[in-house]
Design an enzyme around this catalytic site. Structure first.
Site, PDB file in Angstrom:
ATOM      1  N   PHE A 139      52.994  -9.164  -3.811  1.00  0.00           N
ATOM      2  CA  PHE A 139      53.450  -8.024  -4.609  1.00  0.00           C
ATOM      3  C   PHE A 139      53.668  -6.897  -3.610  1.00  0.00           C
ATOM      4  CE2 PHE A 139      52.419  -4.128  -6.960  1.00  0.00           C
ATOM      5  CZ  PHE A 139      52.981  -4.319  -8.214  1.00  0.00           C
ATOM      6  N   ALA A 140      54.927  -6.483  -3.395  1.00  0.00           N
ATOM      7  CA  ALA A 140      55.215  -5.584  -2.275  1.00  0.00           C
ATOM      8  C   ALA A 140      55.772  -4.260  -2.758  1.00  0.00           C
ATOM      9  CB  ALA A 140      56.187  -6.259  -1.304  1.00  0.00           C
TER      10      ALA A 140
ATOM     11  N   SER B 193      49.763   6.022  -2.132  1.00  0.00           N
ATOM     12  CA  SER B 193      49.379   6.520  -3.459  1.00  0.00           C
ATOM     13  C   SER B 193      50.608   7.018  -4.213  1.00  0.00           C
ATOM     14  CB  SER B 193      48.366   7.666  -3.314  1.00  0.00           C
ATOM     15  OG  SER B 193      47.222   7.214  -2.631  1.00  0.00           O
TER      16      SER B 193
ATOM     17  N   PHE C 138      50.783  -3.131   4.322  1.00  0.00           N
ATOM     18  CA  PHE C 138      49.560  -3.532   3.603  1.00  0.00           C
ATOM     19  C   PHE C 138      49.897  -4.482   2.456  1.00  0.00           C
ATOM     20  CE2 PHE C 138      47.876   0.442   5.527  1.00  0.00           C
ATOM     21  CZ  PHE C 138      46.853  -0.158   6.242  1.00  0.00           C
TER      22      PHE C 138
ATOM     23  N   THR D 159      53.853  -0.955  -1.526  1.00  0.00           N
ATOM     24  CA  THR D 159      53.406   0.086  -0.581  1.00  0.00           C
ATOM     25  C   THR D 159      54.299   0.130   0.656  1.00  0.00           C
ATOM     26  OG1 THR D 159      51.142  -0.283  -1.326  1.00  0.00           O
ATOM     27  CG2 THR D 159      51.405   0.885   0.754  1.00  0.00           C
TER      28      THR D 159
ATOM     29  N   GLU E 297      45.251  -1.247  -5.025  1.00  0.00           N
ATOM     30  CA  GLU E 297      45.653  -1.073  -6.432  1.00  0.00           C
ATOM     31  C   GLU E 297      45.289   0.323  -6.946  1.00  0.00           C
ATOM     32  OE1 GLU E 297      45.297  -4.327  -9.210  1.00  0.00           O
ATOM     33  OE2 GLU E 297      45.259  -5.745  -7.547  1.00  0.00           O
TER      34      GLU E 297
ATOM     35  N   GLY F  72      16.813  -4.537   5.716  1.00  0.00           N
ATOM     36  CA  GLY F  72      16.456  -4.015   7.032  1.00  0.00           C
ATOM     37  C   GLY F  72      17.442  -4.519   8.080  1.00  0.00           C
ATOM     38  N   GLY F  73      16.943  -4.783   9.277  1.00  0.00           N
ATOM     39  CA  GLY F  73      17.807  -5.226  10.381  1.00  0.00           C
ATOM     40  C   GLY F  73      18.581  -6.489  10.047  1.00  0.00           C
TER      41      GLY F  73
ATOM     42  N   GLN G 209       6.808   0.445  -5.155  1.00  0.00           N
ATOM     43  CA  GLN G 209       7.565   1.034  -6.260  1.00  0.00           C
ATOM     44  C   GLN G 209       8.954   1.515  -5.816  1.00  0.00           C
ATOM     45  OE1 GLN G 209       4.957   3.887  -8.151  1.00  0.00           O
ATOM     46  NE2 GLN G 209       4.399   2.369  -9.687  1.00  0.00           N
TER      47      GLN G 209
HETATM   48  C1  LIG Z   1      43.073  -4.823   1.448  1.00  0.00           C
HETATM   49  C2  LIG Z   1      44.309  -4.168   0.928  1.00  0.00           C
HETATM   50  C3  LIG Z   1      45.228  -4.928   0.227  1.00  0.00           C
HETATM   51  C4  LIG Z   1      46.406  -4.348  -0.242  1.00  0.00           C
HETATM   52  N1  LIG Z   1      47.344  -5.145  -0.857  1.00  0.00           N
HETATM   53  C5  LIG Z   1      48.518  -4.586  -1.259  1.00  0.00           C
HETATM   54  C6  LIG Z   1      49.541  -5.421  -1.810  1.00  0.00           C
HETATM   55  O1  LIG Z   1      49.383  -6.636  -1.952  1.00  0.00           O
HETATM   56  N2  LIG Z   1      50.715  -4.840  -2.172  1.00  0.00           N
HETATM   57  C7  LIG Z   1      50.947  -3.500  -2.021  1.00  0.00           C
HETATM   58  O2  LIG Z   1      52.030  -3.048  -2.368  1.00  0.00           O
HETATM   59  N3  LIG Z   1      49.992  -2.684  -1.469  1.00  0.00           N
HETATM   60  C8  LIG Z   1      48.795  -3.197  -1.087  1.00  0.00           C
HETATM   61  N4  LIG Z   1      47.825  -2.412  -0.512  1.00  0.00           N
HETATM   62  C9  LIG Z   1      48.106  -0.998  -0.306  1.00  0.00           C
HETATM   63  C10 LIG Z   1      47.286  -0.089  -1.201  1.00  0.00           C
HETATM   64  O3  LIG Z   1      47.731  -0.169  -2.536  1.00  0.00           O
HETATM   65  C11 LIG Z   1      47.359   1.327  -0.622  1.00  0.00           C
HETATM   66  O4  LIG Z   1      46.645   1.294   0.601  1.00  0.00           O
HETATM   67  C12 LIG Z   1      46.774   2.364  -1.543  1.00  0.00           C
HETATM   68  O5  LIG Z   1      47.590   2.546  -2.675  1.00  0.00           O
HETATM   69  C13 LIG Z   1      46.593   3.718  -0.846  1.00  0.00           C
HETATM   70  O6  LIG Z   1      47.745   4.099  -0.170  1.00  0.00           O
HETATM   71  P1  LIG Z   1      47.634   4.562   1.363  1.00  0.00           P
HETATM   72  O7  LIG Z   1      46.881   3.517   2.115  1.00  0.00           O
HETATM   73  O8  LIG Z   1      49.007   4.883   1.830  1.00  0.00           O
HETATM   74  O9  LIG Z   1      46.748   5.867   1.339  1.00  0.00           O
HETATM   75  P2  LIG Z   1      47.249   7.347   1.051  1.00  0.00           P
HETATM   76  O10 LIG Z   1      48.094   7.379  -0.156  1.00  0.00           O
HETATM   77  O11 LIG Z   1      47.799   7.926   2.311  1.00  0.00           O
HETATM   78  O12 LIG Z   1      45.880   8.059   0.701  1.00  0.00           O
HETATM   79  C14 LIG Z   1      44.951   8.485   1.714  1.00  0.00           C
HETATM   80  C15 LIG Z   1      43.817   9.245   1.009  1.00  0.00           C
HETATM   81  O13 LIG Z   1      44.361  10.377   0.330  1.00  0.00           O
HETATM   82  C16 LIG Z   1      43.974  10.332  -1.032  1.00  0.00           C
HETATM   83  N5  LIG Z   1      45.038  10.885  -1.875  1.00  0.00           N
HETATM   84  C17 LIG Z   1      46.346  10.561  -1.913  1.00  0.00           C
HETATM   85  N6  LIG Z   1      46.991  11.270  -2.831  1.00  0.00           N
HETATM   86  C18 LIG Z   1      46.063  12.077  -3.418  1.00  0.00           C
HETATM   87  C19 LIG Z   1      46.101  13.052  -4.451  1.00  0.00           C
HETATM   88  N7  LIG Z   1      47.218  13.339  -5.109  1.00  0.00           N
HETATM   89  N8  LIG Z   1      44.951  13.691  -4.767  1.00  0.00           N
HETATM   90  C20 LIG Z   1      43.796  13.414  -4.133  1.00  0.00           C
HETATM   91  N9  LIG Z   1      43.696  12.496  -3.140  1.00  0.00           N
HETATM   92  C21 LIG Z   1      44.819  11.839  -2.803  1.00  0.00           C
HETATM   93  C22 LIG Z   1      43.746   8.870  -1.337  1.00  0.00           C
HETATM   94  O14 LIG Z   1      42.905   8.715  -2.467  1.00  0.00           O
HETATM   95  C23 LIG Z   1      43.115   8.411  -0.046  1.00  0.00           C
HETATM   96  O15 LIG Z   1      41.742   8.699  -0.065  1.00  0.00           O
HETATM   97  C24 LIG Z   1      46.643  -2.967  -0.033  1.00  0.00           C
HETATM   98  C25 LIG Z   1      45.701  -2.198   0.659  1.00  0.00           C
HETATM   99  C26 LIG Z   1      44.556  -2.784   1.143  1.00  0.00           C
HETATM  100  C27 LIG Z   1      43.571  -1.937   1.912  1.00  0.00           C
END
Ligand SMILES: Cc1cc2nc3c(=O)[nH]c(=O)nc-3n(C[C@H](O)[C@H](O)[C@H](O)COP(=O)(O)OP(=O)(O)OC[C@H]3O[C@@H](n4cnc5c(N)ncnc54)[C@H](O)[C@@H]3O)c2cc1C
Length: 392
Positions: free
Chosen positions: A139-140, A148, A172, A142, A376, A352-353, A291
């Site tokens: 699923f592509a 985000s 990613f 990002t 997600e 622990g360790g 406790q």
């Molecule tokens: C293990 C893994 C698997 C993945 N698999 C897929 C996949 O199969 N397909 C796919 O399409 N993507 C995939 N991703 C991508 C994933 O969906 C994105 O990494 C995620 O949506 C966050 O985007 P970013 O990494 O660009 O972080 P950014 O968007 O740059 O965010 C960085 C930080 O800023 C914060 N932030 C951003 N906007 C705001 C806002 N408006 N307010 C407050 N805080 C904010 C975020 O919460 C985060 O803490 C995967 C990621 C990982 C780590």
């Protein structure tokens, strides 16, 4: 003991039956039977010893788990894909092997847009192969500059006669490099939301290249680049402009199941911690007799139970109403993944360790759970979804 907890195939122990009973109210006998079958299979299959992602997909197909990812008309388990099946199975898999859970989840996430928006021909070509483990999905959405901010994607699909030319970069992307099919979201017009369309692209397409990314825990993932990648118009899912809605509908459905995987991982950490504190002796008695230890165990149990209820209630409501609730899904994912991080961290501390020795189960969980609060939709984005709905 939560109903999702895959630790006890025979059911919850006495004294912990309240949550079990409540959770069972969200599941019916079909889901409970699936859970029992999956627990028995996963224990016998020794999933944690299998590290090859492709082989894991084959194993999941052998166990008939992948049938939960597609509708019955295409080799699936039920008439339509049921979120409670996915949550039950992801909790079972999360307990045993995060990599197996990832491979299961991607078969669902990467094929669900086809289930939702594909033509009968597109469904018939892909979904039976997904259920049989013959086609690996991705699923592509990002991109390097759009994480985000999903609607900020820049990858373009430009119509050229009977085809589209895809250009851009995704990053990613789980299963990059091993996927047979990618559901790719690309821009067919400038409108931020209505300018996005979805396409089902074959892994071997000309102009598609991948580069792996190494994470802190095993997970096949990487970048996917499109350079003049020509795909037929028949690869489009739905109409032009349907892509954003399709992506959100898919994520709203699957987010709850990320919470379920977190429940499975947290339940495993809790089980490991309980076993450890009963046997490890300090100051002349088992750690379990202090406790402070008991309070930690109680808080871990409460985190798992609360997560279980949020996950199952979201899944139940969605299955029964057939209407994805973005808020339910956001709460389930947010709470369960944050809680799992707390539970696993505490389990490490109680070891622990030994908790940070490479190869220890809680050490593995500590690395594996971290990504669940990011993919997600990050925890912060889940909070925005919840707050926006309340403040609307
Ligand atoms: C293990 C893994 C698997 C993945 N698999 C897929 C996949 O199969 N397909 C796919 O399409 N993507 C995939 N991703 C991508 C994933 O969906 C994105 O990494 C995620 O949506 C966050 O985007 P970013 O990494 O660009 O972080 P950014 O968007 O740059 O965010 C960085 C930080 O800023 C914060 N932030 C951003 N906007 C705001 C806002 N408006 N307010 C407050 N805080 C904010 C975020 O919460 C985060 O803490 C995967 C990621 C990982 C780590």
């Amino acid at each position: 003991m939560s109903d999702l907890d895959p630790r006890s195939p025979e059911g919850a122990p006495p004294g912990a039956s309240r949550t079990e009973a409540q959770a069972t109210g969200f599941l019916d006998e079909r889901h409970l039977e699936l859970k029992r079958r999956a627990q028995a299979w996963a224990a016998a299959a020794r999933l944690e010893e299998e590290h090859d992602p492709r082989r894991l997909v084959e194993r999941l197909a052998e166990g008939e788990l992948l049938r939960a990812c597609v509708p019955a008309a295409f080799g699936g388990l039920r008439e339509r894909v049921e979120l409670r099946d996915l949550t039950v199975l992801r909790a079972v898999l999360g307990y045993r092997s995060s990599l197996a859970d990832t491979m299961f989840a991607m078969q669902g996430l990467g094929s669900y847009p086809v289930t939702l928006a594909g033509t009968d021909g597109q469904r018939a070509a892909l979904l039976p192969r997904v259920a049989r483990g013959e086609a690996i999905c991705a699923f592509a959405i990002t991109e390097p500059e759009a994480g985000s901010d999903v609607s900020g994607i820049a990858t373009r699909a430009v119509r050229d006669g009977d085809s589209y030319l895809l250009d851009g970069e995704k990053t990613f992307i789980s299963n990059a490099g091993i996927a047979d099919h990618y559901v790719v979201f690309a821009r067919t017009a400038d409108d931020r939301h209505r300018g996005i369309s979805a396409f089902c692209v074959e892994g071997g397409a000309n102009g598609l290249t991948t580069t792996p990314i190494e994470l802190i825990a095993p997970h096949p993932i990487g970048t996917v680049r499109f350079a003049g990648c020509r795909i037929p118009v028949s690869a489009r899912l739905g109409e032009e402009g349907d892509g954003f809605k399709l992506a959100m509908a898919t994520l709203d459905f699957f987010r709850t199941s990320v919470g379920a995987a977190a429940v499975g991982m947290a339940a495993r950490a809790r089980a490991e911690a309980i076993a450890r504190v009963k046997t490890r002796r300090q100051f002349g008695k088992p750690l379990a007799e202090f406790q402070a230890t008991q309070i930690a165990i109680a808080e871990m149990a409460m985190d798992v139970a609360a997560s279980t209820l949020l996950v199952l209630s979201a899944a139940h409501r969605l299955d029964v109403t057939a209407a994805p609730s973005a808020v339910d899904a956001a709460m389930a994912k947010l709470y369960a993944t944050e809680a799992a991080q707390r539970v696993i961290d505490r389990a490490v501390q109680l070891h622990g360790g030994q908790g940070v020795v490479a190869g220890a189960i809680v050490e593995r969980l500590y690395r594996e759970v971290r990504a669940l609060r990011i993919y997600e939709g990050t925890s912060e984005i889940q909070k925005l979804v919840i707050a926006r709905s309340l403040l609307r």
